[in-house]
Design a protein around this motif. Structure first.
Motif, PDB file in Angstrom:
ATOM      1  N   ILE A 199       0.492  -1.567   0.024  1.00  0.00           N
ATOM      2  CA  ILE A 199       0.311   0.159  -0.450  1.00  0.00           C
ATOM      3  C   ILE A 199       1.000   0.978   0.241  1.00  0.00           C
ATOM      4  N   ASP A 212      -0.374   7.273  -1.907  1.00  0.00           N
ATOM      5  CA  ASP A 212      -1.465   7.558  -2.688  1.00  0.00           C
ATOM      6  C   ASP A 212      -3.051   7.163  -2.852  1.00  0.00           C
ATOM      7  N   SER A 216      -3.016   3.598  -3.433  1.00  0.00           N
ATOM      8  CA  SER A 216      -2.854   2.535  -4.102  1.00  0.00           C
ATOM      9  C   SER A 216      -2.670   1.134  -3.466  1.00  0.00           C
ATOM     10  N   VAL A 217      -2.348   0.019  -4.486  1.00  0.00           N
ATOM     11  CA  VAL A 217      -2.333  -0.872  -4.117  1.00  0.00           C
ATOM     12  C   VAL A 217      -1.938  -1.665  -5.287  1.00  0.00           C
ATOM     13  N   ILE A 218      -1.348  -2.797  -4.605  1.00  0.00           N
ATOM     14  CA  ILE A 218      -0.623  -4.087  -5.227  1.00  0.00           C
ATOM     15  C   ILE A 218      -0.407  -5.204  -4.719  1.00  0.00           C
ATOM     16  N   HIS A 256       1.987  -3.359 -12.603  1.00  0.00           N
ATOM     17  CA  HIS A 256       0.782  -2.158 -12.922  1.00  0.00           C
ATOM     18  C   HIS A 256      -0.725  -2.727 -12.930  1.00  0.00           C
ATOM     19  N   LYS A 262      -3.509  -3.745 -10.052  1.00  0.00           N
ATOM     20  CA  LYS A 262      -3.630  -3.104  -8.866  1.00  0.00           C
ATOM     21  C   LYS A 262      -4.656  -1.881  -8.743  1.00  0.00           C
ATOM     22  N   VAL A 263      -5.094  -1.666  -7.854  1.00  0.00           N
ATOM     23  CA  VAL A 263      -6.177  -0.643  -7.252  1.00  0.00           C
ATOM     24  C   VAL A 263      -5.588   0.638  -7.062  1.00  0.00           C
ATOM     25  N   ASP A 264      -6.725   1.545  -7.161  1.00  0.00           N
ATOM     26  CA  ASP A 264      -6.446   2.841  -7.412  1.00  0.00           C
ATOM     27  C   ASP A 264      -6.373   3.560  -5.863  1.00  0.00           C
ATOM     28  N   ASN A 265      -7.079   2.899  -4.738  1.00  0.00           N
ATOM     29  CA  ASN A 265      -7.932   3.627  -4.159  1.00  0.00           C
ATOM     30  C   ASN A 265      -8.492   2.732  -2.939  1.00  0.00           C
ATOM     31  N   ILE A 266      -7.525   2.132  -2.197  1.00  0.00           N
ATOM     32  CA  ILE A 266      -8.069   0.392  -1.215  1.00  0.00           C
ATOM     33  C   ILE A 266      -9.384   1.193  -0.712  1.00  0.00           C
TER      34      ILE A 266
END
Length: 316
Positions: A235, A238, A240-242, A249, A251-255
């Motif tokens: 995490i 910003d 984002s989560v990978i 690439h 990923k989720v932009d907003n947890i």
């Protein structure tokens, strides 16, 4: 959600040759409010504090206090090049801590940083070795050789109090790892130099790096797997989560678009399986490898093994 990695900052002064973070900006610090929201919403079983160098965060001590307030067990992943002030704080404030994982790579006795590393390791180990786990972390990269590790570890053994546990990882940022027996010989050299240390393996270790049977040659290890058996979510500041640095690439932009960790993990797993189905650049050598064909190895084509052994991609 069981495991979370909080990337407190990507800034790190050490700059290891194999580093995969790719961004050392001080503008990557995670805010206290953000961390508090993550802990409140997702209630993780365990958190790792890492970076970059997590102790370099401008509010590192406040972050530790926040962990204590939430009664949150955490692991500190550090290069141990922190200041005397941070050392003194950590010696007295390891509440709720689970383990310390120390990046022990690429420090040499003639380097002034080695004196700092030695002091911090020996002081913290001496005080906390009986209460908590301290583990040295080695990452094997393309430029490393068995002889390099033999010489390096002899220096560490001379200067450090003790190294009871090792965590060995491979630099997965390149496909040149495939069929590269040098990696296996580096691991063997590490084991031979530290015969009384227990080795754990980080992430996946492809079977093709061995030209010997590790079960016969390595005599004090566990968690040797050609798949990622336990997935932790990385995490960033910003939101984002990978799942894995080699595949950033996916990923989720907003947890906070997710209400619980299970849904978040499922979304990332769905993306991984879709990538696995559609990807055309799987290495030819992997396509004929029995470990890959039997779903025993995820090779380097996707980064993390998130689908479960033998799982039909259609189920995701």
């Amino acid at each position: 959600m069981s495991l979370l990695n909080l990337i407190l900052t990507r800034e790190c002064p050490k700059r290891c040759s194999f580093c995969f973070t790719g961004d050392y900006s001080k503008e990557t610090e995670m805010s206290l409010d953000f961390i508090d929201r993550v802990l409140t919403r997702f209630s993780p079983d365990r958190i790792s504090l890492l970076g970059g160098e997590p102790t370099g965060h401008s509010k590192f001590q406040e972050i530790i206090e926040l962990m204590v307030q939430h009664n949150q067990k955490y692991q500190l992943v550090s290069n141990f090049l922190f200041s005397r002030r941070t050392l003194e704080y950590l010696l007295e404030n390891f509440k709720c801590r689970g383990r310390v994982l120390v990046n022990g790579m690429e420090l040499f006795a003639q380097d002034s940083r080695f004196r700092i590393f030695k002091k911090n390791w020996n002081k913290i180990f001496s005080k906390h070795k009986h209460l908590y786990g301290m583990m040295m972390s080695f990452t094997i990269a393309l430029n490393h050789t068995p002889d390099y590790f033999r010489k390096y570890i002899r220096t560490l053994k001379k200067e450090l109090t003790e190294i009871p546990f090792l965590r060995i990882g491979l630099d997965l940022s390149t496909t040149k790892i495939v069929n590269n027996k040098n990696y296996g010989h580096c691991i063997l050299a590490i084991q031979e130099e530290l015969p009384y240390s227990t080795i754990l393996f980080d992430c996946q270790v492809p079977m093709c790096i061995w030209d010997f049977d590790p079960n016969e040659k390595l005599y004090s290890y566990n968690d040797l797997s050609s798949q990622c058996s336990t997935i932790a979510l990385d995490i960033f500041h910003d939101g984002s989560v990978i799942n894995c640095y080699p595949s950033p690439h996916i990923k989720v932009d907003n947890i906070f678009d997710f209400n619980n960790g299970e849904d978040l993990s499922l979304e990332l797993r769905r993306q991984y399986k879709e990538e696995e189905r559609n990807r055309k650049d799987i290495l030819e050598v992997c396509k004929t490898c029995r470990f890959y064909l039997n779903n025993d190895c995820n090779s380097l084509c996707i980064g993390c093994y998130t689908g479960g052994h033998g799982m039909d991609p259609k189920e995701i």
